[in-house]
Design a protein around this motif. Structure first.
Motif, PDB file in Angstrom:
ATOM      1  N   GLY A 126      -3.391  -6.638   5.350  1.00 53.05           N
ATOM      2  CA  GLY A 126      -3.804  -5.531   4.082  1.00 53.05           C
ATOM      3  C   GLY A 126      -4.078  -6.100   2.938  1.00 53.05           C
ATOM      4  N   THR A 127      -3.941  -7.655   2.904  1.00 55.10           N
ATOM      5  CA  THR A 127      -4.314  -8.350   1.764  1.00 55.10           C
ATOM      6  C   THR A 127      -5.717  -8.919   1.753  1.00 55.10           C
ATOM      7  OG1 THR A 127      -3.663 -10.485   2.679  1.00 55.10           O
ATOM      8  CG2 THR A 127      -1.967  -9.342   1.720  1.00 55.10           C
ATOM      9  N   GLY A 128      -6.390  -8.570   2.816  1.00 55.30           N
ATOM     10  CA  GLY A 128      -7.861  -9.089   2.869  1.00 55.30           C
ATOM     11  C   GLY A 128      -8.011 -10.530   3.160  1.00 55.30           C
ATOM     12  N   ILE A 129      -7.103 -11.092   3.537  1.00 56.82           N
ATOM     13  CA  ILE A 129      -6.879 -12.334   3.986  1.00 56.82           C
ATOM     14  C   ILE A 129      -7.109 -12.613   5.656  1.00 56.82           C
ATOM     15  CG2 ILE A 129      -5.871 -14.693   3.827  1.00 56.82           C
ATOM     16  CD1 ILE A 129      -4.053 -13.812   1.557  1.00 56.82           C
ATOM     17  N   HIS A 130      -8.412 -13.165   5.970  1.00 56.74           N
ATOM     18  CA  HIS A 130      -8.388 -13.469   7.576  1.00 56.74           C
ATOM     19  C   HIS A 130      -8.947 -14.737   7.517  1.00 56.74           C
ATOM     20  CE1 HIS A 130      -8.584  -8.899   7.727  1.00 56.74           C
ATOM     21  NE2 HIS A 130      -9.356  -8.852   6.669  1.00 56.74           N
ATOM     22  N   ASP A 134     -10.305 -17.096   2.435  1.00 57.40           N
ATOM     23  CA  ASP A 134      -9.977 -15.861   1.841  1.00 57.40           C
ATOM     24  C   ASP A 134      -8.648 -16.028   0.846  1.00 57.40           C
ATOM     25  OD1 ASP A 134     -12.062 -14.705   3.166  1.00 57.40           O
ATOM     26  OD2 ASP A 134     -10.627 -14.094   4.825  1.00 57.40           O
ATOM     27  N   HIS A 138      -5.398 -15.856  -4.443  1.00 60.27           N
ATOM     28  CA  HIS A 138      -4.288 -15.066  -3.913  1.00 60.27           C
ATOM     29  C   HIS A 138      -3.043 -15.793  -4.055  1.00 60.27           C
ATOM     30  CE1 HIS A 138      -6.091 -11.502  -1.786  1.00 60.27           C
ATOM     31  NE2 HIS A 138      -7.102 -12.189  -1.507  1.00 60.27           N
ATOM     32  N   ASP A 186       1.012 -12.837  -1.246  1.00 62.76           N
ATOM     33  CA  ASP A 186       0.319 -12.591  -0.152  1.00 62.76           C
ATOM     34  C   ASP A 186       0.126 -13.305   0.920  1.00 62.76           C
ATOM     35  OD1 ASP A 186      -0.957 -10.751  -1.752  1.00 62.76           O
ATOM     36  OD2 ASP A 186      -1.878 -12.336  -2.968  1.00 62.76           O
TER      37      ASP A 186
END
Length: 337
Positions: A126-130, A134, A138, A186
């Motif tokens: 859900g942090t947008g870190i893939h 990314d 953060h 994150d």
């Protein structure tokens, strides 16, 4: 033997770094070994070395007295060296670089090499870190001055990022799993135990990279130059390093006994989790003190300079004097299976 002078300002910076880690040296000390007059003070972490020597039987019959002082991190072992409180200490590659940067009077007398995942950079779902890229901007939890900071910097370098490109959150090693669980960061540089614990309740966590992909895998065993300058103490240190190497070979051959002695009895984990952590920690053997080890340390030291973590170029070769290699390498060769 010539001792390098400890530069006062550099040493002060190191001690500031130690304080910044938010931990203090444990008051827990214990003794083992023979009743000889010579005593070796050993800087241990988490009772790892003490348990290894005791469980393997290598602490029995030593012709000197052993005192194990327990510390919570490599930077604190460095503090003990700077204070002249220990003869031998164990730490990761990053604290060894900081010791060189500060001119702490120590030499590397042994190097163990682990092949395995080690630390993992894990991101919350859900942090947008893939991907590693990314992470930019953060919050990432790490522990300054320890091996997991080196892992973080090396990981970021694979995607042309520096530590300054993320928002680093410095927490004690023991708290990294907790801050990840709390959601205040994150991502985090998770140890095998932290990763296993977190993944059990967060199956959607994203593992970005692990230590086997970027780290040298070296752990350093250092001795004070003062101790090495004393012939009797130097002889005892050679013997002790040989016993550590032999105990490590015992460890590999008796995984169930080691899991029970260390992960279950010392770290208070269940046998199931202990086995998982042991498997994730990888296989450790000792390596010769040679140019390959020095080059790996120098590359990381240069990366630290590029990331603004040391004020000027660090030459790590001073921690690897030729006479120490000559005396201690045979102890590795003779005792490793």
């Amino acid at each position: 033997m010539r001792s390098r002078a400890v530069r006062p300002l550099a040493l002060a910076a190191l001690l500031s770094l130690v304080t910044a880690c938010g931990t203090t040296a444990s008051a827990d000390s214990s003794t083992a070994g023979g009743s000889g007059q010579l005593t070796l003070h050993v800087g241990d972490q988490g009772k790892y070395l003490q348990t290894l020597l005791d469980t393997s039987g290598e602490s029995q019959g030593v012709p000197y007295h052993l005192v194990f002082d327990q510390f919570n991190s490599g930077p604190l072992v460095n503090q003990a060296f700077a204070a002249g409180a220990i003869d031998l200490g164990v730490m990761g590659d990053t604290p060894a670089i900081y010791a060189a940067a500060a001119g702490v009077p120590v030499s590397v007398v042994g190097v163990s090499h682990t092949v395995g995942p080690g630390y993992t950079l894990v991101a919350r779902a859900g942090t947008g870190i893939h991907t590693l890229a990314d992470l930019k901007g953060h919050k990432v939890a790490y522990s300054k001055g320890t091996a997991n900071q080196g892992f973080l910097i090396q990981s970021l370098a694979t995607v042309d990022l520096k530590q300054q490109d993320v928002t680093p959150v410095d927490v004690p090693l023991q708290n990294i799993g907790g801050v990840l669980e709390s959601g205040t960061v994150d991502a985090a540089t998770a140890s095998p135990q932290d990763l296993i614990t977190y993944s059990r309740s967060h199956a959607d966590a994203v593992s970005l990279i692990n230590g086997q992909q970027v780290s040298s895998g070296y752990t350093f065993w250092l001795a004070s130059q003062k101790s090495l300058g004393d012939p009797a103490r130097r002889k005892a240190l050679v013997d002790l390093v040989g016993r550590i190497v032999k105990a490590n070979s015992w460890n590999r051959a008796h995984p169930d006994a080691w899991i029970d002695a260390y992960y279950v009895k010392v770290n208070k984990q269940t046998p199931e989790v202990g086995k998982l952590v042991w498997q994730a920690s990888g296989e450790t053997r000792f390596a010769a003190l040679d140019g390959q080890v020095v080059a790996a340390q120098q590359r990381q030291a240069d990366l630290f300079l590029a990331n603004g973590q040391v004020p000027k170029k660090v030459d790590v070769s001073g921690e690897f004097p030729a006479d120490v290699q000559r005396d201690f390498n045979p102890a590795v060769t003779a005792n490793q299976n």
